[in-house]
Design a protein around this motif. Structure first.
Motif, short mmCIF file in Angstrom:
data_model
loop_
_atom_site.label_atom_id
_atom_site.label_comp_id
_atom_site.label_asym_id
_atom_site.label_seq_id
_atom_site.Cartn_x
_atom_site.Cartn_y
_atom_site.Cartn_z
N MET A 278 0.89 -1.19 0.01
CA MET A 278 0.02 -0.12 -0.01
C MET A 278 0.81 1.38 0.03
O MET A 278 1.78 1.33 0.92
CB MET A 278 -0.87 0.04 1.25
N THR A 279 0.67 1.89 -0.87
CA THR A 279 1.45 3.45 -1.04
C THR A 279 0.99 4.30 -0.06
O THR A 279 -0.35 4.47 0.19
CB THR A 279 1.22 4.02 -2.49
N LYS A 280 2.01 5.14 0.85
CA LYS A 280 1.57 6.12 1.47
C LYS A 280 1.93 7.30 0.96
O LYS A 280 2.67 7.63 0.11
CB LYS A 280 2.63 6.01 2.87
N HIS A 281 1.25 8.30 1.55
CA HIS A 281 1.41 9.80 1.01
C HIS A 281 1.65 10.62 2.18
O HIS A 281 1.75 10.53 3.32
CB HIS A 281 -0.08 10.17 0.40
N ILE A 282 1.75 12.21 1.90
CA ILE A 282 2.15 12.90 2.77
C ILE A 282 1.20 13.24 4.21
O ILE A 282 1.67 13.62 5.28
CB ILE A 282 2.35 14.47 2.04
N ASN A 283 0.06 12.93 3.99
CA ASN A 283 -0.86 12.92 5.11
C ASN A 283 -0.68 11.85 6.00
O ASN A 283 -1.26 11.77 7.16
CB ASN A 283 -2.42 13.01 4.48
N ASP A 284 0.10 10.82 5.50
CA ASP A 284 0.23 9.59 6.15
C ASP A 284 1.34 9.96 7.59
O ASP A 284 1.77 8.96 8.27
CB ASP A 284 0.60 8.40 5.63
N ILE A 285 2.35 11.11 6.98
CA ILE A 285 3.36 11.42 8.00
C ILE A 285 2.98 11.82 9.32
O ILE A 285 2.06 12.77 9.24
CB ILE A 285 4.39 12.50 7.26
N THR A 286 3.59 11.38 10.40
CA THR A 286 2.91 11.67 11.80
C THR A 286 3.75 12.91 12.30
O THR A 286 5.09 12.78 12.44
CB THR A 286 3.22 10.86 12.88
N LEU A 287 3.43 14.23 12.36
CA LEU A 287 4.15 15.51 12.59
C LEU A 287 3.54 15.67 13.94
O LEU A 287 2.32 16.13 14.25
CB LEU A 287 3.70 16.53 11.57
N PHE A 288 4.49 15.54 14.83
CA PHE A 288 4.29 15.74 16.47
C PHE A 288 3.23 16.88 16.53
O PHE A 288 2.35 17.45 17.39
CB PHE A 288 5.24 15.59 17.51
N SER A 289 3.90 18.12 16.15
CA SER A 289 3.59 19.52 16.39
C SER A 289 2.10 19.73 15.92
O SER A 289 1.52 20.58 16.47
CB SER A 289 4.43 20.49 15.69
N ARG A 290 1.60 18.77 15.02
CA ARG A 290 0.23 18.90 14.52
C ARG A 290 -0.76 18.12 15.08
O ARG A 290 -1.85 17.97 14.71
CB ARG A 290 0.20 18.90 12.96
N GLN A 291 -0.19 17.40 15.91
CA GLN A 291 -1.13 16.28 16.69
C GLN A 291 -1.55 17.03 17.98
O GLN A 291 -1.23 17.50 18.70
CB GLN A 291 -0.42 14.96 16.98
N ASN A 292 -2.83 16.37 18.23
CA ASN A 292 -3.48 16.64 19.64
C ASN A 292 -3.39 15.59 20.62
O ASN A 292 -4.49 14.95 21.18
CB ASN A 292 -5.00 17.32 19.63
N THR A 293 -2.20 14.94 20.73
CA THR A 293 -1.99 13.68 21.51
C THR A 293 -2.16 14.06 23.01
O THR A 293 -1.41 14.81 23.64
CB THR A 293 -0.63 13.09 21.02
N PRO A 294 -3.06 13.26 23.74
CA PRO A 294 -3.16 13.40 25.13
C PRO A 294 -1.87 13.30 25.75
O PRO A 294 -0.88 12.24 25.40
CB PRO A 294 -4.18 12.42 25.48
N ILE A 295 -1.50 13.70 27.05
CA ILE A 295 -0.42 13.57 27.83
C ILE A 295 -1.03 12.85 29.16
O ILE A 295 -1.76 12.92 29.73
CB ILE A 295 0.05 14.74 28.39
N ASP A 296 -0.55 11.53 29.44
CA ASP A 296 -0.74 10.49 30.34
C ASP A 296 0.09 10.80 31.51
O ASP A 296 1.33 10.60 31.33
CB ASP A 296 -1.12 9.06 29.73
N THR A 297 -0.46 11.22 32.77
CA THR A 297 0.60 11.27 33.85
C THR A 297 0.26 10.23 34.71
O THR A 297 -0.91 9.63 34.81
CB THR A 297 0.20 12.71 34.59
#
Length: 126
Positions: free
Chosen positions: A1-20
């Motif tokens: 399966m071919t991947k594209h630019i939108n498949d790149i994980t850019l940390f600064s653009r994610q709203n990843t939760p912080i688990d403490t």
């Protein structure tokens, strides 16, 4: 399966939760350090993870089933193996902890790292 630019994980653009969390009593040696994990990426097979980890001062027992690449962004820690040999890591250090490592991790001053973990599949005897 071919991947594209939108498949790149850019940390600064994610709203990843912080688990403490705080360590389980059976792991803790000194202190009661507040820790956090922000896991930005997990592979579909769940064997490969990338994110940011932070911890306040304290020490605890470690036992690695995974390989972990670390890039220390802030602070310093002392990693000690089961034979008592130690390594001090600080801001700017990059290293790999091998699967099978057993010892302790001691945060001397607030530590922040980028981690890249690979968990090998368990081999089954047939």
């Amino acid at each position: 399966m071919t991947k594209h630019i939108n498949d790149i994980t850019l940390f600064s653009r994610q709203n990843t939760p912080i688990d403490t969390y705080q360590l389980a009593d059976e792991k803790r040696i000194t202190g009661n350090p507040l820790q956090s994990v922000q896991n930005h990426f997990e592979s579909p097979c769940k064997q490969f993870n990338v994110g940011v980890w932070q911890s306040e001062a304290g020490s605890w027992n470690v036992s690695y089933s995974e390989y972990e690449y670390c890039d220390i962004l802030e602070g310093s820690s002392i990693i000690t193996d089961s034979q008592g040999h130690n390594l001090t890591v600080k801001t700017g250090d990059k290293f790999v902890i091998p699967a099978g490592f057993i010892g302790t991790w001691e945060v001397i001053e607030h530590c922040k790292k980028i981690y890249v973990m690979f968990e090998p599949q368990l081999e089954h005897n047939v």
